[in-house]
Design an enzyme around this catalytic site. Structure first.
Site, short mmCIF file in Angstrom:
data_model
loop_
_atom_site.label_atom_id
_atom_site.label_comp_id
_atom_site.label_asym_id
_atom_site.label_seq_id
_atom_site.Cartn_x
_atom_site.Cartn_y
_atom_site.Cartn_z
N SER A 101 53.04 45.44 -57.75
CA SER A 101 52.34 45.35 -56.47
C SER A 101 53.20 45.91 -55.35
O SER A 101 53.67 47.04 -55.43
CB SER A 101 51.93 43.89 -56.23
OG SER A 101 51.03 43.78 -55.15
N ASP A 223 40.55 45.81 -60.53
CA ASP A 223 41.54 45.17 -59.66
C ASP A 223 40.97 45.10 -58.25
O ASP A 223 40.70 46.13 -57.63
CB ASP A 223 42.84 45.99 -59.69
CG ASP A 223 43.97 45.36 -58.90
OD1 ASP A 223 43.71 44.47 -58.08
OD2 ASP A 223 45.12 45.79 -59.09
N HIS A 251 44.83 41.81 -60.56
CA HIS A 251 45.98 42.49 -59.95
C HIS A 251 47.32 42.07 -60.54
O HIS A 251 48.35 42.59 -60.15
CB HIS A 251 45.97 42.20 -58.43
CG HIS A 251 46.95 43.03 -57.66
ND1 HIS A 251 46.95 44.41 -57.68
CD2 HIS A 251 47.99 42.67 -56.84
CE1 HIS A 251 47.92 44.87 -56.90
NE2 HIS A 251 48.58 43.84 -56.40
#
Length: 270
Positions: A101, A223, A251
């Site tokens: 991320s 996602d 995610h």
């Protein structure tokens, strides 16, 4: 002169080193709202043949709370500085950096600053910009992000309980959302609010073209935070990168599909 705990990068970032001390160095960097514990289902698979480095971003996990400086961490560059300081302290070169991320972009910034330190980048669910901009589709309209941040500012714990299951996806496995909610709620709300603004308002699209380190982009097939269009954008923008679309959803594939993540990483590194 002795280094104080706050300025010692290994203490500051709660660094742990396991695995083969003579193996290639593999650094795992967690995403927003998480800690190094988010790698529990992935990192141990590399300990037999890698020197595995785990750490907490400042403000998360068991990092040194005295080290949090709003000025330094008002952009992702402050976290990139921390990465390079940790590598210096460890005497680590030819590093395989695995970022999930927001830490994917932190790794890009660090590698662009000193590419000689890195041998590979593995970016899991990266997003250089969360807000749509013309033909670029980051997944959110400006008003969406403004509303998200307003809600987070007003009631961080309530926001965590509502958003963690959305971020995680996999509604049929509510225990995953519960795990992420617990992680979110363990962070100082003031720090979390600041980091959220830095994360969701960042724009690192121009940094991608400067990457010279061989890169693997790993993208979940569904996602809500970084849609597949973002994965394709990152892949196209980083010269010579490889893209893998995972069968996982959500995610946080390092929790929802760790076996596939490990398998694809092993294939890439072989």
């Amino acid at each position: 002169m002795a280094v104080s705990p706050t300025t010692n990068p290994l203490h500051r970032n709660n660094v742990t080193v396991t695995g083969d001390p003579d193996g290639p160095v593999m650094v795992f960097a967690h995403g927003f709202g998480c800690s190094k514990a988010s790698w529990d289902l992935v990192a141990p698979h590399f300990e037999r043949d890698h020197r595995v480095v785990l750490f907490d971003l400042v403000g998360a996990g068991e990092s040194d709370p005295e080290a949090y400086d709003r000025g330094k961490y008002d952009s992702l560059d402050g976290y990139a500085d921390d990465i390079l300081e940790m590598l210096d302290a460890l005497g680590a070169d030819d590093v395989i950096f695995v970022g999930h991320s927001v830490s994917a972009m932190i790794g890009v910034l660090a590698a662009n600053r000193d590419p000689s330190r890195f041998s590979r980048l593995i970016l899991i669910g990266p997003s250089p910009r969360y807000i749509n901009d013309g033909s670029y589709r980051g997944g959110f309209e400006p008003d969406d992000i403004a509303a998200l941040l307003d809600t987070l500012d007003a009631n961080y714990l309530g926001w965590s309980g509502a958003m963690a299951p959305v971020i995680m996806g996999n509604a049929d496995r509510p225990e995953l959302g519960d795990r992420l909610t617990t992680s979110f709620c363990s962070i100082d709300p003031e720090i979390a609010r600041h980091f959220a603004h830095v994360t969701f308002l960042s724009d690192n699209r121009r940094d991608l073209a400067a990457v010279t380190v061989p890169t693997l982009v790993m993208q979940s097939s569904a996602d809500a935070i970084a849609p597949t269009e973002v994965g394709y954008f990152v892949h196209a923008a980083i010269p010579g990168s490889r893209l893998i679309i995972l069968n996982t959803t959500g995610h946080v594939p390092i929790l929802s599909g760790p076996e596939e993540v490990v398998s694809e990483m092993r294939a890439y590194l072989s």
